[in-house]
Scaffold this active site. Structure first.
Site, PDB file in Angstrom:
ATOM      1  N   GLY A 251       0.810  -1.222   0.000  1.00 35.88           N
ATOM      2  CA  GLY A 251       0.000   0.000   0.000  1.00 35.88           C
ATOM      3  C   GLY A 251       0.836   1.261   0.000  1.00 35.88           C
ATOM      4  O   GLY A 251       0.677   2.127   0.864  1.00 35.88           O
ATOM      5  N   LYS A 252       1.726   1.384  -0.993  1.00 35.66           N
ATOM      6  CA  LYS A 252       2.646   2.527  -1.032  1.00 35.66           C
ATOM      7  C   LYS A 252       1.934   3.871  -1.095  1.00 35.66           C
ATOM      8  O   LYS A 252       2.420   4.869  -0.578  1.00 35.66           O
ATOM      9  CB  LYS A 252       3.587   2.381  -2.231  1.00 35.66           C
ATOM     10  CG  LYS A 252       4.560   1.219  -2.104  1.00 35.66           C
ATOM     11  CD  LYS A 252       5.481   1.145  -3.315  1.00 35.66           C
ATOM     12  CE  LYS A 252       6.462  -0.015  -3.167  1.00 35.66           C
ATOM     13  NZ  LYS A 252       7.357  -0.120  -4.356  1.00 35.66           N
ATOM     14  N   ARG A 253       0.762   3.887  -1.735  1.00 38.54           N
ATOM     15  CA  ARG A 253       0.056   5.167  -1.888  1.00 38.54           C
ATOM     16  C   ARG A 253      -0.503   5.693  -0.576  1.00 38.54           C
ATOM     17  O   ARG A 253      -0.910   6.845  -0.481  1.00 38.54           O
ATOM     18  CB  ARG A 253      -1.063   5.022  -2.923  1.00 38.54           C
ATOM     19  CG  ARG A 253      -0.560   5.063  -4.360  1.00 38.54           C
ATOM     20  CD  ARG A 253      -1.693   4.912  -5.350  1.00 38.54           C
ATOM     21  NE  ARG A 253      -2.106   3.511  -5.488  1.00 38.54           N
ATOM     22  CZ  ARG A 253      -3.147   3.120  -6.212  1.00 38.54           C
ATOM     23  NH1 ARG A 253      -3.902   4.017  -6.828  1.00 38.54           N
ATOM     24  NH2 ARG A 253      -3.452   1.832  -6.310  1.00 38.54           N
ATOM     25  N   MET A 254      -0.522   4.853   0.469  1.00 38.01           N
ATOM     26  CA  MET A 254      -0.963   5.331   1.779  1.00 38.01           C
ATOM     27  C   MET A 254       0.073   6.262   2.405  1.00 38.01           C
ATOM     28  O   MET A 254      -0.246   7.065   3.276  1.00 38.01           O
ATOM     29  CB  MET A 254      -1.217   4.153   2.724  1.00 38.01           C
ATOM     30  CG  MET A 254      -2.339   3.222   2.302  1.00 38.01           C
ATOM     31  SD  MET A 254      -3.947   4.040   2.137  1.00 38.01           S
ATOM     32  CE  MET A 254      -4.246   4.564   3.813  1.00 38.01           C
TER      33      MET A 254
ATOM     34  N   ASN B 259      -6.997   2.791  -1.344  1.00 41.34           N
ATOM     35  CA  ASN B 259      -5.630   2.837  -1.855  1.00 41.34           C
ATOM     36  C   ASN B 259      -4.839   4.034  -1.341  1.00 41.34           C
ATOM     37  O   ASN B 259      -3.617   4.043  -1.432  1.00 41.34           O
ATOM     38  CB  ASN B 259      -5.639   2.856  -3.386  1.00 41.34           C
ATOM     39  CG  ASN B 259      -6.088   1.522  -3.966  1.00 41.34           C
ATOM     40  OD1 ASN B 259      -5.519   0.484  -3.679  1.00 41.34           O
ATOM     41  ND2 ASN B 259      -7.141   1.562  -4.767  1.00 41.34           N
TER      42      ASN B 259
END
Length: 248
Positions: A6-9, A211
């Site tokens: 979940g890099k976009r967090m 996301n």
């Protein structure tokens, strides 16, 4: 499925453990699975696996996805402990907490009644850009058309015959630009082999995933709204529901 980073967090907290309306995303999903009446819950963990395991404790069994190689690969890990079992397995996403138990019960009944190999939970979107398209004939899926720019991990949820899922998983490959195994390829294999694959249509809200922090906020508001509405239907007087935050 709760193994992704979940890099976009943009957070040090694993995405499945992000809080919405007082509980972690994955906890909402596990609560729903239990309410649906599942006999066994298996959480596929990977990124910050021990954090997720510590949070959920002994409420579930765990399968490790040591390398994040796609949704199909995650399901391969999860199905390992039930590969010799006959029956039905539902595949849910640990970052999609809005699916309701009553919906899953209806899908399970529809899936079993029509003796399908797989049933895909779908929704109708007013603005479908970025989503794959389900092509159906007489209520059954004949193909899935992925939009060129659509992400493979868009939130589809599934019911599968366990043995037919196991057989199809053994045939998927990672021959794609990402080098990953996609669960949507299982559906394509089943269709190509003449298996019965259906779609169950629900409202778009229930299929929403998280996301980023904006979507986390949106999902949190919906979950809180549901709790407030349940209190009001139970007889609690709430003058301004939009200003009430219910703690779990």
């Amino acid at each position: 499925l709760a193994a992704g980073e979940g890099k976009r967090m943009k957070s040090n907290i694993a995405k499945p453990l992000q809080q919405a309306a007082g509980k972690a995303l994955v906890e909402w999903v596990l609560d729903t699975a239990e309410e649906t009446g599942s006999d066994e819950n298996i959480v596929v963990i990977g990124h910050k696996a021990e954090d997720v395991k510590a949070y959920l404790g002994d409420r579930a069994k765990y399968a490790y996805q040591y390398e994040q190689l796609g949704t199909g690969h995650a399901v391969m890990q999860g199905i390992e402990s039930i590969k010799d079992v006959d029956g039905t397995v539902m595949v849910l996403y640990g970052d999609s907490p809005l699916i309701e138990a009553e919906t899953l019960k209806r899908v399970r009944e529809d899936h079993s009644k029509k003796m399908r190999a797989a049933t895909v939970i779908t929704a109708i979107a007013d603005e479908p850009y970025g989503y794959g398209r389900i092509v159906r004939e007489n209520g059954e899926i004949v193909r899935i058309v992925e939009q060129k720019d659509a992400s493979e991990d868009e939130q589809k949820m599934y019911f599968f015959d366990i043995q037919k899922l196991k057989e199809s998983l053994s045939k998927i490959t990672n021959d794609n630009s990402q080098g990953e195994y996609y669960i949507t390829d299982v559906i394509e294999i089943m269709l190509s082999e003449g298996e019965k694959v259906g779609a169950y249509v629900t409202d778009l809200e229930q299929t929403m995933g998280v996301n980023d922090k904006l979507q986390l906020s949106q999902v949190g508001k919906i979950l809180n709204r549901r709790k407030v509405e349940a209190l009001m239907l139970a007889g609690v007087t709430i003058i301004d529901p939009d200003k009430v935050q219910v703690t779990t």
